[in-house]
Write an enzyme that holds these catalytic residues in place. Structure first.
Site, PDB file in Angstrom:
ATOM      1  N   CYS A   5      19.287 -16.702 -24.110  1.00 54.60           N
ATOM      2  CA  CYS A   5      18.819 -17.714 -23.163  1.00 54.60           C
ATOM      3  C   CYS A   5      17.559 -18.434 -23.672  1.00 54.60           C
ATOM      4  CB  CYS A   5      18.616 -17.099 -21.781  1.00 54.60           C
ATOM      5  SG  CYS A   5      18.586 -18.336 -20.454  1.00 54.60           S
ATOM      6  N   HIS A  38      23.593 -14.220 -20.572  1.00 59.61           N
ATOM      7  CA  HIS A  38      22.817 -12.976 -20.515  1.00 59.61           C
ATOM      8  C   HIS A  38      23.728 -11.764 -20.721  1.00 59.61           C
ATOM      9  CE1 HIS A  38      18.775 -14.328 -19.163  1.00 59.61           C
ATOM     10  NE2 HIS A  38      19.474 -15.397 -18.799  1.00 59.61           N
ATOM     11  N   GLU A  76      22.863  -8.956 -21.803  1.00 61.54           N
ATOM     12  CA  GLU A  76      22.150  -7.706 -21.523  1.00 61.54           C
ATOM     13  C   GLU A  76      22.402  -7.181 -20.123  1.00 61.54           C
ATOM     14  OE1 GLU A  76      19.613 -10.519 -19.330  1.00 61.54           O
ATOM     15  OE2 GLU A  76      20.777 -10.627 -21.183  1.00 61.54           O
TER      16      GLU A  76
END
Length: 268
Positions: free
Chosen positions: A119, A227, A229
């Site tokens: 990002c 994202h 993660e």
């Protein structure tokens, strides 16, 4: 005491995670989100959170490291780095992070050290290499609104929103073996002009670049706009991305820190 966070192997690769500048009450802090640290551990590496580094500290920090992991953030890269004025003064900036991550990106790629960026990390990598950004993608004709809604629950904000088309022949396609994937979307800025020498790896349905790599770097490099993660351990795509990054960091460690690992090995 048991936790659900991934464990880290003995003598793992060390990955630098730049902190963001935060004001907590009246005092400045340097902080990194737990989800990013957990993702680095899921990659089989040891995260090392680095506060705003001074120029004279960079070589020493990179000498410790086997990779760099650029996180997302609520802050934006300052538009002066790509020749523009601030479009919306209500949005947060983090010039302390800009001051050291932009030159560090260039040095990491010059060395061929593994780089994974998420990002804001994708955006600052593009800017560091001479590219530019849309400061408000949603205001550009033909583009969708890529922002999440603040009023939604966090699991909705980070849930799948749209598909991205994985371009053939690149790093992302080699890692995933897929032609398209579903991703979340929580960004207002986006790539306007991809820096010279970078390779687009994935596109959103509106044509916005969602991932790129740096072919001129000799090491692993992958920058993504979404994202991965978020709840990475339960997401097969995220696990593949982090595994690829972790293996690249292990290879870097084997090639550059082998003697240190030998010194740490138990006597027989």
């Amino acid at each position: 005491m048991s936790t659900n966070r991934p464990s880290t192997p003995r003598n793992p690769p060390i990955v630098l995670v730049p902190a963001c500048s935060k004001m907590l009450g009246h005092h400045p802090f340097q902080a990194a989100g737990q989800k990013y640290l957990d993702a680095v551990r899921l990659a089989g590496c040891l995260p090392l959170v680095v506060p705003a580094a001074q120029p004279e500290e960079v070589d020493a920090l990179l000498a410790l490291a086997d990779g760099v992991f650029l996180t997302g953030s609520v802050s934006n890269t300052h538009p002066r780095h790509f020749g523009e004025e601030v479009h919306d003064a209500s949005l947060p900036l983090d010039e302390a992070r800009d001051a050291w991550t932009l030159p560090v990106v260039r040095e990491v790629l010059r060395r061929g050290m593994p780089l994974f960026a998420i990002c804001r990390g994708l955006q600052e990598t593009n800017v560091a290499l001479g590219g530019s950004l849309y400061q408000a993608v949603q205001e550009q004709p033909g583009f969708m609104d890529h922002r999440a809604r603040d009023e939604d629950p966090v699991d909705v904000q980070y849930g799948p929103v749209h598909a991205v088309r994985v371009l053939p022949g690149g790093v992302l396609h080699a890692v995933l073996g897929l032609d398209d994937i579903q991703v979340n979307s929580l960004h207002g800025q986006g790539i306007r002009r991809l820096a010279d020498g970078l390779r687009a790896e994935a596109l959103a349905p509106d044509g916005l670049i969602e991932a790129f790599s740096v072919p001129q770097s000799s090491g692993f490099s992958l920058c993504v706009q979404w994202h991965p993660e978020w709840q990475a351990s339960a997401n097969p795509v995220s696990r593949k991305l982090l595994t690829a990054f972790g293996r690249a960091c292990q290879a870097w460690r084997a090639g550059h820190h082998r003697h240190e690992d030998d010194d740490l090995a138990p006597e027989t």
